[in-house]
Design an enzyme around this catalytic site. Structure first.
Site, PDB file in Angstrom:
ATOM      1  N   ASP A 148       0.790  -1.222   0.000  1.00  0.00           N
ATOM      2  CA  ASP A 148       0.000   0.000   0.000  1.00  0.00           C
ATOM      3  C   ASP A 148       0.826   1.277   0.000  1.00  0.00           C
ATOM      4  OD1 ASP A 148       1.051  -0.025   2.577  1.00  0.00           O
ATOM      5  OD2 ASP A 148      -0.810  -0.713   3.506  1.00  0.00           O
ATOM      6  N   HIS A 199       5.815   4.670  13.304  1.00  0.00           N
ATOM      7  CA  HIS A 199       6.155   5.561  12.196  1.00  0.00           C
ATOM      8  C   HIS A 199       4.936   6.101  11.449  1.00  0.00           C
ATOM      9  CE1 HIS A 199       5.302   1.852  10.010  1.00  0.00           C
ATOM     10  NE2 HIS A 199       5.157   2.598   8.934  1.00  0.00           N
ATOM     11  N   GLU A 210      -2.187   4.989   3.148  1.00  0.00           N
ATOM     12  CA  GLU A 210      -2.097   3.600   2.691  1.00  0.00           C
ATOM     13  C   GLU A 210      -3.452   3.002   2.323  1.00  0.00           C
ATOM     14  OE1 GLU A 210       1.576   4.486   5.047  1.00  0.00           O
ATOM     15  OE2 GLU A 210      -0.573   4.802   5.397  1.00  0.00           O
ATOM     16  N   HIS A 236      12.536   5.119  13.806  1.00  0.00           N
ATOM     17  CA  HIS A 236      12.378   5.401  12.379  1.00  0.00           C
ATOM     18  C   HIS A 236      13.142   6.664  12.006  1.00  0.00           C
ATOM     19  CE1 HIS A 236      10.288   6.073   8.510  1.00  0.00           C
ATOM     20  NE2 HIS A 236       9.938   4.798   8.594  1.00  0.00           N
ATOM     21  N   ARG A 270       1.991   8.034   9.780  1.00  0.00           N
ATOM     22  CA  ARG A 270       1.732   9.464   9.613  1.00  0.00           C
ATOM     23  C   ARG A 270       0.544   9.932  10.443  1.00  0.00           C
ATOM     24  NH1 ARG A 270       3.855  12.131   4.917  1.00  0.00           N
ATOM     25  NH2 ARG A 270       5.247  10.784   3.713  1.00  0.00           N
ATOM     26  N   GLU A 314      -0.434  -9.083  -1.279  1.00  0.00           N
ATOM     27  CA  GLU A 314      -1.046  -8.565  -0.062  1.00  0.00           C
ATOM     28  C   GLU A 314      -2.257  -7.697  -0.421  1.00  0.00           C
ATOM     29  OE1 GLU A 314       1.188  -7.498   3.908  1.00  0.00           O
ATOM     30  OE2 GLU A 314       0.645  -5.623   2.915  1.00  0.00           O
TER      31      GLU A 314
END
Length: 388
Positions: free
Chosen positions: A103, A220, A139, A252, A222, A125
């Site tokens: 994604d 990590h 994503e 990260h 967003r 996936e």
């Protein structure tokens, strides 16, 4: 006069981040072994340093490397550069099929560039859905875009396959394969069993925390930037106040993650803030951790394969199978909730066992072989024809 194609179908595998590389290197290995299929590897360099770690471990040398990573670039900037960069390689190589995974912006733009050229797209996936296009962001939208025109949908679970069916994807284009991350995990654990020194980065931290109960942390996403990251950092600090606990946290590279974590957690004796770990060392962290705190998707699949409970620091997950099976629990980013649920697992042996011993629904290590067989079958039915 155009040069004739060989008998092999050329399959371009496009990826640019560390998680994509982990989940696709077993597919590339299987393609190399399959009769009549030839992988062509294109990396975008969306996550440069972390991507290169996986390429080195897997012994992969890309056929094309766009090296598109730039500091501070926006989503529209990286998307534009990905679309045109990948498109140029597709025009030069003219592959028979493009494989993307998951994604990311690389996956979405790779699939879209292939679609624009009527090159068949296979989505590894496929079918993961949270039901909210802003969680995870961006994503969830990326995978829905890919799902709208992919020719082959390799769903990791029945739940993912059913999500695709609800979106009117035809049954003959969906195959439940399991998740290729389990293939990768099996390969890496075998490497560590043969040569434990390959996890040399984590070894001194492991020795430093001998006798402590290890909590592994990754974050990590967003959508957690800002107050969510601050709450996560304070929750980790609260847990680190326990005498019996040590925290191992590969931080990260994103500056917003570091700005939230380093001031609050830096300097604590029982918190190891590490640079991002390569896959061998990260797998060793999963092996030695008592539990994992994460907002990552992959960790929700990997940790249960090693019998480690996962507290998911998000409000939704596109991997509800883990929650349903009892291997994972959604805790969001609320400081009190994270501390309470982690403490419960540390202090209640029955609660811990219920999660640690639950069945992992994400695969058996044979996903890549199923994917290659399905691609071979697709070409036997469709030949070299482009999609209608």
């Amino acid at each position: 006069m155009a040069q004739e194609r060989t008998a092999s179908r050329r399959i371009m595998v496009v990826f640019g981040t560390r998680p994509e590389a982990i989940k696709l290197f077993p597919v590339i290995a299987a393609l190399k072994e399959a009769d009549g299929l030839e992988p062509v590897v294109l990396v975008t360099g969306q996550h440069r340093e972390m991507l290169d770690q996986v390429l080195e471990i897997a012994g992969l040398v890309p056929d094309h490397d766009l090296a598109l990573m730039q500091p501070g670039q926006s989503l529209d900037e990286i998307s534009a550069r990905l679309l045109t960069g990948i498109g140029g390689v597709l025009d030069a190589e003219k592959p028979d099929m493009v494989i993307v995974q998951g994604d990311t912006a690389t996956a979405m733009c790779g699939a879209l560039a292939a679609y624009y050229r009527k090159i068949p797209v296979a989505h590894v996936e496929a079918g993961l859905r949270s039901g909210n296009i802003y969680h995870p962001w961006p994503e969830e939208a990326n995978r829905k875009i890919i799902g709208s025109f992919a020719d082959l949908h390799f769903a990791p679970t029945d739940t993912a396959a059913n999500a695709l069916r609800r979106e009117a994807v035809a049954d003959d284009r969906i195959l439940v394969t399991g998740n290729t991350v389990i293939d990768a995990l099996h390969w890496v654990t075998a490497q560590l069993a043969d040569n434990p020194s390959r996890a040399g980065v984590i070894a001194p931290v492991e020795a430093r925390f001998a006798g402590k109960r290890i909590i592994g942390v990754t974050t990590h996403r967003r959508e957690n930037f800002g107050s969510g990251m601050d709450d996560i950092a304070h929750a980790i600090r609260d847990l680190a106040a326990r005498d019996d606990v040590a925290i191992i946290f590969p931080v990260h590279l994103n500056p917003q993650v570091r700005a939230a974590m380093l001031p609050i957690l830096g300097g604590l004796d029982n918190v190891a803030l590490l640079e991002p770990l390569d896959y061998l060392n990260f797998t060793r962290l999963l092996q030695i951790a008592e539990l994992m705190l994460t907002d990552s998707g992959g960790v929700q699949e990997e940790a249960p394969a090693l019998g480690k409970p996962v507290l998911v620091m998000r409000d939704t997950t596109e991997r509800p199978e883990g929650v349903a099976a009892g291997t994972a629990m959604l805790v969001g980013t609320d400081r009190t909730t994270i501390v309470t649920q982690a403490s419960r697992l540390l202090d209640d042996a029955a609660a811990y066992a219920a999660m640690a011993q639950a069945h992992n629904p994400f695969g058996d290590g044979q996903s890549s072989a199923r994917i290659c067989a399905a691609i071979t079958e697709w070409f036997s039915v469709n030949g070299a024809s482009q999609p209608d």
